[in-house]
Design a protein around this motif. Structure first.
Motif, PDB file in Angstrom:
ATOM      1  N   MET A 280      -4.322   8.003   2.885  1.00 14.85           N
ATOM      2  CA  MET A 280      -3.806   7.918   1.520  1.00 14.85           C
ATOM      3  C   MET A 280      -4.301   9.355   0.959  1.00 14.85           C
ATOM      4  O   MET A 280      -5.461   9.539   0.669  1.00 14.85           O
ATOM      5  CB  MET A 280      -4.524   6.919   0.760  1.00 14.85           C
ATOM      6  CG  MET A 280      -3.937   6.927  -0.762  1.00 14.85           C
ATOM      7  SD  MET A 280      -4.578   5.303  -1.624  1.00 14.85           S
ATOM      8  CE  MET A 280      -6.159   5.722  -1.718  1.00 14.85           C
TER       9      MET A 280
ATOM     10  N   SER B 150       2.799   1.253  -3.770  1.00 14.44           N
ATOM     11  CA  SER B 150       2.048   1.542  -4.696  1.00 14.44           C
ATOM     12  C   SER B 150       0.934   2.553  -4.841  1.00 14.44           C
ATOM     13  O   SER B 150       0.379   2.820  -5.805  1.00 14.44           O
ATOM     14  CB  SER B 150       1.536   0.053  -5.230  1.00 14.44           C
ATOM     15  OG  SER B 150       0.516  -0.347  -4.486  1.00 14.44           O
ATOM     16  N   ARG B 151       0.381   2.793  -3.803  1.00  9.01           N
ATOM     17  CA  ARG B 151      -0.666   3.702  -3.638  1.00  9.01           C
ATOM     18  C   ARG B 151      -0.590   5.020  -2.618  1.00  9.01           C
ATOM     19  O   ARG B 151      -1.462   5.610  -2.623  1.00  9.01           O
ATOM     20  CB  ARG B 151      -1.943   2.975  -2.999  1.00  9.01           C
ATOM     21  CG  ARG B 151      -2.358   1.562  -3.844  1.00  9.01           C
ATOM     22  CD  ARG B 151      -3.417   0.945  -3.660  1.00  9.01           C
ATOM     23  NE  ARG B 151      -4.800   1.772  -3.742  1.00  9.01           N
ATOM     24  CZ  ARG B 151      -5.829   1.478  -3.000  1.00  9.01           C
ATOM     25  NH1 ARG B 151      -5.877   0.464  -2.273  1.00  9.01           N
ATOM     26  NH2 ARG B 151      -7.113   2.354  -3.213  1.00  9.01           N
ATOM     27  N   GLY B 152       0.603   4.871  -2.156  1.00 10.99           N
ATOM     28  CA  GLY B 152       1.147   6.304  -1.410  1.00 10.99           C
ATOM     29  C   GLY B 152       0.410   6.328   0.067  1.00 10.99           C
ATOM     30  O   GLY B 152       0.550   7.392   0.442  1.00 10.99           O
ATOM     31  N   TYR B 153       0.170   5.187   0.593  1.00  6.43           N
ATOM     32  CA  TYR B 153      -0.162   5.280   1.841  1.00  6.43           C
ATOM     33  C   TYR B 153       0.854   5.572   3.001  1.00  6.43           C
ATOM     34  O   TYR B 153       1.922   5.427   2.829  1.00  6.43           O
ATOM     35  CB  TYR B 153      -0.779   3.937   2.242  1.00  6.43           C
ATOM     36  CG  TYR B 153      -2.219   3.676   1.836  1.00  6.43           C
ATOM     37  CD1 TYR B 153      -3.159   3.355   2.883  1.00  6.43           C
ATOM     38  CD2 TYR B 153      -2.747   3.265   0.575  1.00  6.43           C
ATOM     39  CE1 TYR B 153      -4.657   2.952   2.848  1.00  6.43           C
ATOM     40  CE2 TYR B 153      -3.831   2.973   0.425  1.00  6.43           C
ATOM     41  CZ  TYR B 153      -4.912   2.837   1.421  1.00  6.43           C
ATOM     42  OH  TYR B 153      -6.125   2.496   1.322  1.00  6.43           O
TER      43      TYR B 153
ATOM     44  N   GLU C 168      -4.961  11.766  -2.165  1.00  8.43           N
ATOM     45  CA  GLU C 168      -5.526  11.477  -3.399  1.00  8.43           C
ATOM     46  C   GLU C 168      -5.809  12.992  -4.073  1.00  8.43           C
ATOM     47  O   GLU C 168      -6.926  13.522  -3.885  1.00  8.43           O
ATOM     48  CB  GLU C 168      -6.849  10.756  -3.439  1.00  8.43           C
ATOM     49  CG  GLU C 168      -6.847   9.440  -2.965  1.00  8.43           C
ATOM     50  CD  GLU C 168      -8.115   8.708  -2.789  1.00  8.43           C
ATOM     51  OE1 GLU C 168      -9.087   9.430  -2.496  1.00  8.43           O
ATOM     52  OE2 GLU C 168      -7.908   7.567  -2.852  1.00  8.43           O
TER      53      GLU C 168
ATOM     54  N   GLN D 180       0.873  -1.245   0.024  1.00 13.42           N
ATOM     55  CA  GLN D 180       0.072   0.172   0.006  1.00 13.42           C
ATOM     56  C   GLN D 180       0.907   1.101   0.224  1.00 13.42           C
ATOM     57  O   GLN D 180       0.640   2.210  -0.838  1.00 13.42           O
ATOM     58  CB  GLN D 180      -0.922  -0.110   1.262  1.00 13.42           C
ATOM     59  CG  GLN D 180      -1.892  -1.094   1.188  1.00 13.42           C
ATOM     60  CD  GLN D 180      -2.605  -1.185   2.704  1.00 13.42           C
ATOM     61  OE1 GLN D 180      -2.379  -0.546   3.329  1.00 13.42           O
ATOM     62  NE2 GLN D 180      -3.359  -2.394   2.682  1.00 13.42           N
TER      63      GLN D 180
ATOM     64  N   SER E  44      -8.110   6.001   5.790  1.00 13.66           N
ATOM     65  CA  SER E  44      -8.335   4.634   5.468  1.00 13.66           C
ATOM     66  C   SER E  44      -8.635   3.896   6.865  1.00 13.66           C
ATOM     67  O   SER E  44      -9.506   2.968   6.800  1.00 13.66           O
ATOM     68  CB  SER E  44      -7.170   3.848   4.634  1.00 13.66           C
ATOM     69  OG  SER E  44      -7.362   2.563   4.640  1.00 13.66           O
TER      70      SER E  44
END
Length: 165
Positions: free
Chosen positions: A78, A57-60, A80, A54, A87
């Protein structure tokens, strides 16, 4: 006050964090969702490997929640664009019901502002009345209702809440 409440979790601590998360989730959800679903969710979404993926790949962003020098919970955010997705936010049992969750939400909103976000949003299980009360008390407003298939024969039946900064 709120800003020092968040301590970034170093990558080398993801395995310890994962074990801590399992404890927090079982405490919060076994009575609401059942132990089997909680095991599935922590294994799939909050293992050390899942956390690492996370973040990569998703910038958590994962943080310990602190009171003084004590770690009393954790949160995952996260970014966006102009939104910040809250989260996860969980406190140890001993620290629930003392206003610490409100301070943690304020710290999350401060993070959002620092990152240029204009809103924070989250999903919360419809049956989690305690969390819903806490979010509404802070000023989050219900924006939507969603059902998400998470695999393993389980779904999450959630409300979406948002807070405008």
């Amino acid at each position: 006050m709120q800003e020092n409440m968040l301590e970034a979790v170093p990558a080398e601590e993801y395995p310890q964090l994962s074990g801590y998360i399992a404890e927090l989730w079982h405490s919060a959800y076994d009575g609401l969702l059942g132990r089997e679903q909680v095991e599935y969710m922590t294994d799939k979404f909050q293992s050390a490997e899942a956390i690492e993926a996370q973040v990569a790949s998703r910038g958590y962003l994962y943080f310990y929640l602190k009171e003084g020098s004590d770690r009393i919970g954790y949160c995952a955010l996260m970014p966006e664009g102009k939104s910040l997705f809250l989260s996860k936010l969980y406190l140890d049992n001993a620290h629930r019901g003392r206003g610490i969750g409100q301070k943690a939400l304020a710290a999350v909103c401060a993070q959002a502002r620092e990152r240029g976000a204009s809103r924070v949003y989250l999903t919360v299980y419809k049956g989690n009345a305690r969390a819903i009360r806490a979010y509404e008390k802070f000023g989050f407003a219900r924006a939507d209702s969603i059902v998400t298939d998470i695999g393993g024969g389980f779904v999450m039946d959630d409300y979406v809440y948002e807070y405008r900064l």
